[in-house]
Design an enzyme around this catalytic site. Structure first.
Site, PDB file in Angstrom:
ATOM      1  CG  MET A   1      -1.701   1.273   1.367  1.00 37.01           C
ATOM      2  SD  MET A   1      -2.735   1.392   2.843  1.00 37.01           S
ATOM      3  CE  MET A   1      -3.819   0.032   2.623  1.00 37.01           C
ATOM      4  N   PRO A   2       0.909   2.016  -1.087  1.00 38.57           N
ATOM      5  CG  PRO A   2       0.910   2.636  -3.331  1.00 38.57           C
ATOM      6  CD  PRO A   2       0.265   1.738  -2.355  1.00 38.57           C
ATOM      7  CB  ILE A   3       1.836   5.806   2.841  1.00 39.94           C
ATOM      8  CG1 ILE A   3       0.968   4.628   3.256  1.00 39.94           C
ATOM      9  CG2 ILE A   3       1.503   7.046   3.673  1.00 39.94           C
ATOM     10  CD1 ILE A   3       1.220   4.143   4.669  1.00 39.94           C
ATOM     11  CG  ASN A  38      -4.470  -1.269  -2.364  1.00 34.94           C
ATOM     12  OD1 ASN A  38      -5.505  -1.404  -1.732  1.00 34.94           O
ATOM     13  ND2 ASN A  38      -3.867  -2.280  -2.967  1.00 34.94           N
ATOM     14  CG  MET A  40      -3.555   5.389   2.415  1.00 30.91           C
ATOM     15  SD  MET A  40      -3.139   4.739   4.044  1.00 30.91           S
ATOM     16  CE  MET A  40      -3.703   6.080   5.067  1.00 30.91           C
TER      17      MET A  40
END
Length: 68
Positions: A1-3, A38, A40
């Protein structure tokens, strides 16, 4: 999940922030082949008196620029 965390100066409109979040999400999910759900994006707004460049806060620099 990229943040993705982005620090920006204050006084950005809600529209500018929405556009930034949208476009960053588009690029990140395209490059990483991730679903948008996915990704954020976190924006942190930093007041001018808490951001310094060249030994002066941004507020001090603006005040100095406006005096000159």
């Amino acid at each position: 999940m990229p943040i993705v965390k982005i620090e920006i100066g204050m006084h950005r409109s809600n529209e500018e922030k929405k556009e930034l979040i949208h476009k960053v999400t588009e690029v990140v999910t395209d490059v990483l082949k991730e679903p948008k759900s996915n990704c954020m994006v976190i924006l942190t707004e930093i007041p001018e008196e808490n951001w310094g460049v060249g030994g002066l806060t941004l507020k001090e620099q603006k005040d100095k620029y406006n005096r000159d």
